[in-house]
Design a protein around this motif. Structure first.
Motif, PDB file in Angstrom:
ATOM      1  N   ALA A 161       0.831  -1.207   0.000  1.00  0.00           N
ATOM      2  CA  ALA A 161       0.000   0.000   0.000  1.00  0.00           C
ATOM      3  C   ALA A 161       0.862   1.251   0.000  1.00  0.00           C
ATOM      4  O   ALA A 161       0.611   2.201  -0.758  1.00  0.00           O
ATOM      5  CB  ALA A 161      -0.930  -0.010   1.203  1.00  0.00           C
ATOM      6  N   LEU A 162       1.893   1.270   0.835  1.00  0.00           N
ATOM      7  CA  LEU A 162       2.791   2.417   0.869  1.00  0.00           C
ATOM      8  C   LEU A 162       3.503   2.586  -0.467  1.00  0.00           C
ATOM      9  O   LEU A 162       3.743   3.715  -0.924  1.00  0.00           O
ATOM     10  CB  LEU A 162       3.802   2.265   1.992  1.00  0.00           C
ATOM     11  N   GLN A 163       3.831   1.474  -1.113  1.00  0.00           N
ATOM     12  CA  GLN A 163       4.498   1.557  -2.410  1.00  0.00           C
ATOM     13  C   GLN A 163       3.595   2.231  -3.436  1.00  0.00           C
ATOM     14  O   GLN A 163       4.053   3.063  -4.234  1.00  0.00           O
ATOM     15  CB  GLN A 163       4.883   0.150  -2.888  1.00  0.00           C
ATOM     16  N   VAL A 164       2.310   1.899  -3.423  1.00  0.00           N
ATOM     17  CA  VAL A 164       1.369   2.531  -4.349  1.00  0.00           C
ATOM     18  C   VAL A 164       1.163   4.000  -3.997  1.00  0.00           C
ATOM     19  O   VAL A 164       1.242   4.883  -4.859  1.00  0.00           O
ATOM     20  CB  VAL A 164       0.016   1.786  -4.332  1.00  0.00           C
ATOM     21  N   LEU A 165       0.928   4.282  -2.722  1.00  0.00           N
ATOM     22  CA  LEU A 165       0.591   5.634  -2.289  1.00  0.00           C
ATOM     23  C   LEU A 165       1.761   6.609  -2.454  1.00  0.00           C
ATOM     24  O   LEU A 165       1.542   7.814  -2.642  1.00  0.00           O
ATOM     25  CB  LEU A 165       0.148   5.607  -0.828  1.00  0.00           C
ATOM     26  N   ARG A 166       2.987   6.085  -2.379  1.00  0.00           N
ATOM     27  CA  ARG A 166       4.162   6.954  -2.396  1.00  0.00           C
ATOM     28  C   ARG A 166       4.950   6.873  -3.701  1.00  0.00           C
ATOM     29  O   ARG A 166       6.109   7.277  -3.749  1.00  0.00           O
ATOM     30  CB  ARG A 166       5.069   6.612  -1.209  1.00  0.00           C
ATOM     31  N   SER A 167       4.316   6.364  -4.762  1.00  0.00           N
ATOM     32  CA  SER A 167       5.002   6.250  -6.064  1.00  0.00           C
ATOM     33  C   SER A 167       4.198   6.970  -7.143  1.00  0.00           C
ATOM     34  O   SER A 167       3.643   6.338  -8.055  1.00  0.00           O
ATOM     35  CB  SER A 167       5.202   4.777  -6.432  1.00  0.00           C
ATOM     36  N   PRO A 168       4.122   8.307  -7.062  1.00  0.00           N
ATOM     37  CA  PRO A 168       3.283   9.039  -8.023  1.00  0.00           C
ATOM     38  C   PRO A 168       3.771   8.983  -9.459  1.00  0.00           C
ATOM     39  O   PRO A 168       3.009   9.317 -10.377  1.00  0.00           O
ATOM     40  CB  PRO A 168       3.329  10.478  -7.481  1.00  0.00           C
ATOM     41  N   LYS A 169       5.009   8.557  -9.679  1.00  0.00           N
ATOM     42  CA  LYS A 169       5.489   8.439 -11.055  1.00  0.00           C
ATOM     43  C   LYS A 169       5.111   7.100 -11.678  1.00  0.00           C
ATOM     44  O   LYS A 169       5.274   6.910 -12.882  1.00  0.00           O
ATOM     45  CB  LYS A 169       7.014   8.613 -11.086  1.00  0.00           C
ATOM     46  N   THR A 170       4.624   6.195 -10.857  1.00  0.00           N
ATOM     47  CA  THR A 170       4.183   4.887 -11.351  1.00  0.00           C
ATOM     48  C   THR A 170       2.673   4.719 -11.242  1.00  0.00           C
ATOM     49  O   THR A 170       2.023   4.239 -12.173  1.00  0.00           O
ATOM     50  CB  THR A 170       4.879   3.746 -10.571  1.00  0.00           C
ATOM     51  N   PHE A 171       2.127   5.120 -10.104  1.00  0.00           N
ATOM     52  CA  PHE A 171       0.688   5.019  -9.854  1.00  0.00           C
ATOM     53  C   PHE A 171       0.097   6.428  -9.814  1.00  0.00           C
ATOM     54  O   PHE A 171       0.466   7.230  -8.939  1.00  0.00           O
ATOM     55  CB  PHE A 171       0.412   4.284  -8.545  1.00  0.00           C
ATOM     56  N   VAL A 172      -0.801   6.727 -10.732  1.00  0.00           N
ATOM     57  CA  VAL A 172      -1.369   8.069 -10.844  1.00  0.00           C
ATOM     58  C   VAL A 172      -2.846   8.039 -10.466  1.00  0.00           C
ATOM     59  O   VAL A 172      -3.471   6.983 -10.346  1.00  0.00           O
ATOM     60  CB  VAL A 172      -1.197   8.644 -12.268  1.00  0.00           C
ATOM     61  N   LYS A 173      -3.410   9.237 -10.289  1.00  0.00           N
ATOM     62  CA  LYS A 173      -4.802   9.376  -9.853  1.00  0.00           C
ATOM     63  C   LYS A 173      -5.763   9.726 -10.995  1.00  0.00           C
ATOM     64  O   LYS A 173      -6.973   9.705 -10.796  1.00  0.00           O
ATOM     65  CB  LYS A 173      -4.871  10.467  -8.789  1.00  0.00           C
ATOM     66  N   ASP A 174      -5.261  10.059 -12.140  1.00  0.00           N
ATOM     67  CA  ASP A 174      -6.093  10.508 -13.262  1.00  0.00           C
ATOM     68  C   ASP A 174      -6.990   9.371 -13.743  1.00  0.00           C
ATOM     69  O   ASP A 174      -6.533   8.436 -14.422  1.00  0.00           O
ATOM     70  CB  ASP A 174      -5.199  10.999 -14.391  1.00  0.00           C
ATOM     71  N   ALA A 175      -8.282   9.446 -13.411  1.00  0.00           N
ATOM     72  CA  ALA A 175      -9.218   8.368 -13.737  1.00  0.00           C
ATOM     73  C   ALA A 175      -9.531   8.279 -15.220  1.00  0.00           C
ATOM     74  O   ALA A 175     -10.197   7.327 -15.649  1.00  0.00           O
ATOM     75  CB  ALA A 175     -10.512   8.546 -12.936  1.00  0.00           C
ATOM     76  N   ARG A 176      -9.044   9.233 -16.010  1.00  0.00           N
ATOM     77  CA  ARG A 176      -9.227   9.109 -17.454  1.00  0.00           C
ATOM     78  C   ARG A 176      -8.365   7.989 -18.018  1.00  0.00           C
ATOM     79  O   ARG A 176      -8.511   7.614 -19.191  1.00  0.00           O
ATOM     80  CB  ARG A 176      -8.907  10.450 -18.119  1.00  0.00           C
ATOM     81  N   ARG A 177      -7.485   7.436 -17.207  1.00  0.00           N
ATOM     82  CA  ARG A 177      -6.682   6.281 -17.606  1.00  0.00           C
ATOM     83  C   ARG A 177      -7.392   4.955 -17.324  1.00  0.00           C
ATOM     84  O   ARG A 177      -6.816   3.883 -17.527  1.00  0.00           O
ATOM     85  CB  ARG A 177      -5.331   6.310 -16.888  1.00  0.00           C
ATOM     86  N   TRP A 178      -8.613   5.022 -16.841  1.00  0.00           N
ATOM     87  CA  TRP A 178      -9.397   3.820 -16.551  1.00  0.00           C
ATOM     88  C   TRP A 178      -9.793   3.185 -17.885  1.00  0.00           C
ATOM     89  O   TRP A 178     -10.714   3.625 -18.553  1.00  0.00           O
ATOM     90  CB  TRP A 178     -10.611   4.213 -15.724  1.00  0.00           C
ATOM     91  N   GLN A 179      -9.115   2.139 -18.267  1.00  0.00           N
ATOM     92  CA  GLN A 179      -9.258   1.566 -19.598  1.00  0.00           C
ATOM     93  C   GLN A 179     -10.650   0.990 -19.838  1.00  0.00           C
ATOM     94  O   GLN A 179     -11.258   1.216 -20.893  1.00  0.00           O
ATOM     95  CB  GLN A 179      -8.198   0.474 -19.816  1.00  0.00           C
ATOM     96  N   ALA A 180     -11.172   0.240 -18.892  1.00  0.00           N
ATOM     97  CA  ALA A 180     -12.493  -0.371 -19.074  1.00  0.00           C
ATOM     98  C   ALA A 180     -13.581   0.695 -19.235  1.00  0.00           C
ATOM     99  O   ALA A 180     -14.508   0.521 -20.037  1.00  0.00           O
ATOM    100  CB  ALA A 180     -12.812  -1.279 -17.886  1.00  0.00           C
TER     101      ALA A 180
END
Length: 464
Positions: free
Chosen positions: A69-88
């Motif tokens: 969880a910390l890896q996801v929350l603290r890696s903004p260059k890998t995990f982003v918040k822009d929901a326009r990237r929601w492929q489905a």
């Protein structure tokens, strides 16, 4: 508060994960709502992250491991918040009436922003909130709590979720945003509808609420005041009207649903847990300890912090595909951490508020509002009991918020007026000399004593 023992159950909750044709566990339905921990335990078999279904036809990945969880929350260059990237969603594979879209679909706010744009919007929000006078905020929360208690106090019964926990944060957020008092009922109805509806009705109410926010922005452009909308408008970040509405939508939404769950979970804890109810009544434990316990055991947003991997990533050997919503199970990772040796009370290592650049920016204010809400209710009506057995409480369904659907209580109906008078002369807190007598004390006489005898007799019958 009354001795909760007739209603306390020492049995663990039952239930099992609802699993479809694949390994994806469903984070919805009555079984998950009743016992989500069973689902989290099942998902851990697959590693630190596992496939889930948030709603029918909505696939995602859920992180149940603290380090991951910390890896996801603290890696903004890998995990982003822009929901326009929601492929489905972009490919039309998410049902258009899905109940999770209101929380997950992209909006022009800092929640869905990354990088410099996120920093600009978040700085404007945080610096505008810093302009709030904390003393004034405390007074307003207290007055709002009193107004709600005055409404249901004389009846001797209430649903603390519907009549208190759900309304208090809404009233506070509406006032902080600067809505004219004449708009309060309109905005309350619209926001409550957005939170409780789904499908086309939720979309309609969301559009209605957005319309009110654009009206507010237009009004504040003409007549700014001492409120968050005006301060955001005047900030050097230069927010556009769309960005202003996006931040207001986020502040009101994030300030209501998680907060009402937070308040409701603390009140439930005090009503059903022997440790806390007894210690509170004896004055050996304070509200702050109950807040910490809830953040560890039942965090208000059990599963959220939606991110999207920019490319396929492996977490602990598990593939997280790009473009698939990846959520943090705040409840599961906090449960994992709580198994380690150490004291929970006073320990803020939990992830209930998130972490990293998108950690909740108003956690101190949220905690303060919840503390005042609980303290004020218990100062005004300390002699309160749950009106149903704890096993009869239903939990709100859905993947995100974790709280009871309702929290019915009853109490001496004449106490509200007594407490209102005594509050002017007695300091707030447990064990006030002006609190109603316990049922076995000498003051249990006369008409009030007769009512209290019936009150305790009813508890005994229901608990038998």
């Amino acid at each position: 508060m009354t001795d909760p023992s007739p209603y306390v159950s020492d049995r663990p909750a039952s239930g099992c994960p609802v699993v479809g044709n694949s390994a994806a566990a469903q984070l919805y339905g009555p079984d998950f709502a009743t016992d989500p921990r069973m689902t989290y335990h099942y998902l851990r078999r697959f590693g630190p992250v596992a496939p889930v279904e948030l709603a029918p036809g909505v696939e995602a990945m859920l992180v149940t491991d603290y380090d991951a969880a910390l890896q996801v929350l603290r890696s903004p260059k890998t995990f982003v918040k822009d929901a326009r990237r929601w492929q489905a969603l972009a490919e039309g594979r998410v049902p258009p009436d899905s109940p999770v879209l209101a929380m997950m679909e992209w909006k022009p706010s800092s929640l869905f922003a990354d990088g410099e744009r996120h920093r600009r919007l978040r700085t404007a929000v945080r610096e505008s909130i810093d302009r709030l006078d904390q003393h004034t905020l405390r007074k307003y929360v207290t007055r709002s709590a009193d107004k709600l208690i005055d409404g249901f106090g004389p009846a001797g019964q209430a649903d603390l979720m519907r009549d208190y926990s759900a309304l208090l944060p809404l009233r506070v957020c509406i006032a902080l945003a600067g809505f004219p008092s004449s708009y309060e009922d309109i905005v309350l109805a619209a926001t409550a509808g957005v939170m409780n509806a789904s499908g086309p009705e939720a979309a309609r109410l969301s559009e209605e609420f957005l319309g009110h926010l654009y009206d507010l922005v237009a009004h504040k452009r003409r007549q700014p005041g001492a409120d968050l909308t005006s301060w955001l408008m005047a900030h050097e970040a230069g927010l556009t009207d769309d960005e202003l509405v996006g931040e207001l939508y986020l502040l009101i939404g994030a300030g209501t649903q998680p907060e009402q769950a937070f308040i409701g979970n603390v009140l439930r804890l005090l009503l059903v847990d022997r440790r806390f109810a007894g210690d509170f009544y004896n004055g050996t434990m304070g509200v702050e300890e109950a807040l910490d316990e809830v953040l560890w055991v039942d965090p208000p947003m059990a599963n959220f912090s939606v991110h999207f991997a920019l490319h396929d990533v492996h977490l602990g050997g598990v593939l997280v595909p790009a473009g698939v919503p990846t959520l943090i199970s705040h409840a599961a990772v906090t449960e994992q951490l709580s198994m380690l040796p150490g004291q929970r009370i006073g320990n803020r290592a939990h992830l209930a508020w998130g972490a990293g650049p998108h950690a909740c920016p108003v956690q101190d204010e949220a905690r303060m509002i919840a503390a005042i809400a609980v303290e004020r209710l218990l100062d005004r009506i300390p002699d309160m009991a749950l009106a149903v057995h704890p096993d009869g409480l239903r939990w709100r369904q859905g993947p995100f918020a974790r709280c009871p659907e309702s929290l019915p209580v009853f109490f001496p109906p004449d106490f509200s007026a007594l407490a209102e008078d005594s509050a002017r002369t007695a300091p707030p807190g447990w064990g006030s000399a002006l609190a109603p007598a316990r049922p076995n004390e000498d003051s249990d006489q006369g008409s009030n004593g007769d009512w209290r005898r019936r009150f305790w007799a009813t508890i005994s019958r229901n608990g038998a």
